[in-house]
Design an enzyme around this catalytic site. Structure first.
Site, mmCIF file in Angstrom:
data_model
loop_
_atom_site.group_PDB
_atom_site.id
_atom_site.type_symbol
_atom_site.label_atom_id
_atom_site.label_comp_id
_atom_site.label_asym_id
_atom_site.label_seq_id
_atom_site.Cartn_x
_atom_site.Cartn_y
_atom_site.Cartn_z
ATOM 1 N N HIS A 1 23.221 19.219 18.084
ATOM 2 C CA HIS A 1 22.102 18.765 18.907
ATOM 3 C C HIS A 1 21.086 19.879 19.092
ATOM 4 O O HIS A 1 19.888 19.651 19.103
ATOM 5 C CB HIS A 1 22.606 18.287 20.277
ATOM 6 C CG HIS A 1 23.256 16.947 20.211
ATOM 7 N ND1 HIS A 1 23.653 16.241 21.306
ATOM 8 C CD2 HIS A 1 23.578 16.172 19.157
ATOM 9 C CE1 HIS A 1 24.191 15.098 20.930
ATOM 10 N NE2 HIS A 1 24.165 15.042 19.631
ATOM 11 N N GLU B 1 18.850 7.032 17.718
ATOM 12 C CA GLU B 1 19.501 8.294 18.084
ATOM 13 C C GLU B 1 19.669 9.215 16.881
ATOM 14 O O GLU B 1 20.225 8.807 15.853
ATOM 15 C CB GLU B 1 20.881 7.991 18.706
ATOM 16 C CG GLU B 1 21.606 9.222 19.205
ATOM 17 C CD GLU B 1 22.932 8.905 19.910
ATOM 18 O OE1 GLU B 1 23.083 7.789 20.450
ATOM 19 O OE2 GLU B 1 23.805 9.777 19.899
ATOM 20 N N ASP C 1 23.320 -10.375 16.445
ATOM 21 C CA ASP C 1 23.260 -10.263 17.906
ATOM 22 C C ASP C 1 24.128 -9.079 18.361
ATOM 23 O O ASP C 1 25.344 -9.202 18.486
ATOM 24 C CB ASP C 1 23.769 -11.591 18.495
ATOM 25 C CG ASP C 1 23.760 -11.613 20.007
ATOM 26 O OD1 ASP C 1 23.628 -10.553 20.636
ATOM 27 O OD2 ASP C 1 23.900 -12.726 20.562
ATOM 28 N N LYS D 1 31.661 4.210 22.709
ATOM 29 C CA LYS D 1 30.193 4.235 22.552
ATOM 30 C C LYS D 1 29.839 4.881 21.217
ATOM 31 O O LYS D 1 28.955 4.432 20.494
ATOM 32 C CB LYS D 1 29.549 4.996 23.720
ATOM 33 C CG LYS D 1 28.035 4.959 23.745
ATOM 34 C CD LYS D 1 27.369 6.062 22.934
ATOM 35 C CE LYS D 1 25.862 6.002 23.057
ATOM 36 N NZ LYS D 1 25.197 6.952 22.148
HETATM 37 C C1 MEV Z 1 27.056 10.299 21.300
HETATM 38 O O1 MEV Z 1 26.118 9.291 21.076
HETATM 39 C C2 MEV Z 1 28.444 9.843 20.893
HETATM 40 C C3 MEV Z 1 29.592 10.786 21.283
HETATM 41 O O2 MEV Z 1 29.505 11.117 22.653
HETATM 42 C C4 MEV Z 1 30.862 10.026 20.978
HETATM 43 C C5 MEV Z 1 32.127 10.673 21.512
HETATM 44 O O3 MEV Z 1 32.059 11.440 22.480
HETATM 45 O O4 MEV Z 1 33.186 10.369 20.943
HETATM 46 C C6 MEV Z 1 29.525 12.079 20.506
#
Ligand code: MEV
Length: 423
Positions: free
Chosen positions: A376, A83, A278, A262
């Protein structure tokens, strides 16, 4: 006639035979096949020793994050990730955290849990106590399975026994708590759990069913904290309240917490992959730990201190190892460990926690300030510029103008490119 994927003896075929079967099945051409059957770094023979039915290896970019300081030591952090923005965001946030001395870490010690499930008991509470009465014997029996681990200062240290009321009736679940030192420890604890099973059956009269480690490694926690001085965070100190509010949102709402965590795992998993560990185990541990209170919550906390500075902390399971598995087989994983300069699994886990916290800082700052799309968009604009035919230095100029104009489109990119080339 439909092609069949039922291929007998596939696992016994040579690499070239497997590729030939695949070529016929998926109508691959010479160019496709040229991507398979080779590996510059790992080596195809090594890959074949690692997993079954190998046809090739799969590469990810390996990026290097500067600016991180952990416990007063400057480190460079290699990350394996597909990413965009993850590496750059981490580097930026690491720079901000330097205003407060970087990251400070600790950990609980490398204690893994294995579970032994006993079913078919009419007196589960008595069975629980019968098992607990044999605590010392259980620890000794477990440790007999792994004298090397014991010699290294590890081994089974304690047990816990729980009675669960389940859809399949009551069950007694014995946990063995094992210090696995610098190993992730799955093999060690699974062997111990399997060896204990007949004894537990004998003592309780029940039937042991599953014997397997738990990825909710809540005795193997890594922690990190940082302080960002209020004047070291762009666009300015006002963003600090925004970050705290963004964190509070995640902590209150599982829909937001999933994305927030995430983002943390963007860094943690990329480090875990780069070290040959892992990553599924780490992800499972992180998310189950985040839900330990019964509600899925944030793995981090963000607060404003008396001076108005931003302070962050993280605590999460991080069951990584330095011995065994891909960590010692994969040449790049070994190199990554060397670059990190870590000597123990605990140190690696603590760096993982620092990376997770730092990545969260980066994401929350962007979300609370300009939003993620600006960053982005500039990457997207570069792709559009390339699609329009821009090369080398033209790419940056076209992309910059597309973003400035707010029109990130191929037709506009072509027009700008024409103008640049006409100059
Ligand atoms: C994108 O990979 C991760 C984010 O969405 C994390 C977040 O929203 O805190 C930018």
């Amino acid at each position: 006639m439909a092609k069949t994927s039922r291929i007998s003896g596939f696992h016994k075929m040579s690499l070239q035979e497997r590729i030939q079967v695949l070529r016929d099945f998926a109508d691959l051409n010479d160019q496709d096949v040229a991507l398979l059957g080779q590996s510059a770094v790992l080596g195809i023979e090594t890959a074949e020793r690692m997993i079954e039915n190998v046809i090739g290896t799969f590469e990810l970019p390996l990026g290097l994050v500067p600016n991180m300081a952990v416990n007063g030591r400057d480190i460079l952090v290699p990350l394996a990730v597909e990413e965009s923005s993850v590496v750059a965001a981490l580097a930026n946030a690491a720079k901000m955290a330097r205003s407060g001395g970087g990251f400070f870490t600790s950990s609980s010690g490398p204690i893994m849990i294995a579970q032994i499930q006993t079913v078919g008991l009419s007196d589960p509470f008595a069975a629980k106590l019968k098992i607990l009465e044999r605590r010392d014997e259980i620890i000794a029996l477990a440790n007999e399975q792994d004298p090397v681990l014991v010699k290294l200062g590890g081994g089974c240290q304690d047990i816990e026994v729980r009675v669960l009321d389940s859809a399949a009736g009551p069950m007694v679940v014995t946990h063995i708590l094992v210090d696995t030192r610098d190993a992730m420890g799955a093999n060690a604890v699974n062997t111990m759990a399997e060896a204990l099973a007949p004894h537990i059956e004998g003592w309780t009269g029940g039937r042991v069913f599953l014997r397997i480690l738990s990825n909710l490694a809540d005795r193997r926690l890594a922690r990190a904290r940082c302080l960002v001085k209020k004047d070291a965070i762009p666009p300015g100190p006002e963003v600090i309240d925004g970050i705290v509010t963004a964190w509070a949102f995640a902590d209150a709402d599982p829909y937001r917490a999933a994305t927030h965590n995430k983002g943390i795992m963007n860094g943690v998993s990329a480090l875990v992959v780069a070290t040959g560990n892992d990553f599924r185990a780490i992800e499972a541990g992180a998310h189950s730990f985040a839900a330990r209170t019964g509600r899925y919550r944030s793995l981090t906390t963000w607060e404003k201190n008396r001076d108005g500075d931003l302070v962050g902390s993280i605590e999460m399971p991080l069951a990584v190892g330095l011995v065994g598995g891909a960590t010692v087989i994969h040449p790049l994983a070994k190199l990554v460990i060397k670059i990190l300069g870590v000597k123990t699994a605990r140190e690696l886990a603590e760096i993982g926690a620092a990376v997770g916290l730092c990545q969260n800082l980066a994401a929350l700052r962007v979300l609370a300030a300009e939003g993620v799309q600006r960053g982005h968009m500039s990457l997207h604009a570069k792709n559009i510029a390339v699609m329009a035919g821009a090369r080398d230095r033209e790419i940056d100029e076209v992309a910059r103008r597309l973003v400035e104009e707010g029109k990130v489109r191929v037709d506009r990119a072509e027009a700008i490119l024409k103008e640049i080339r006409g100059r």
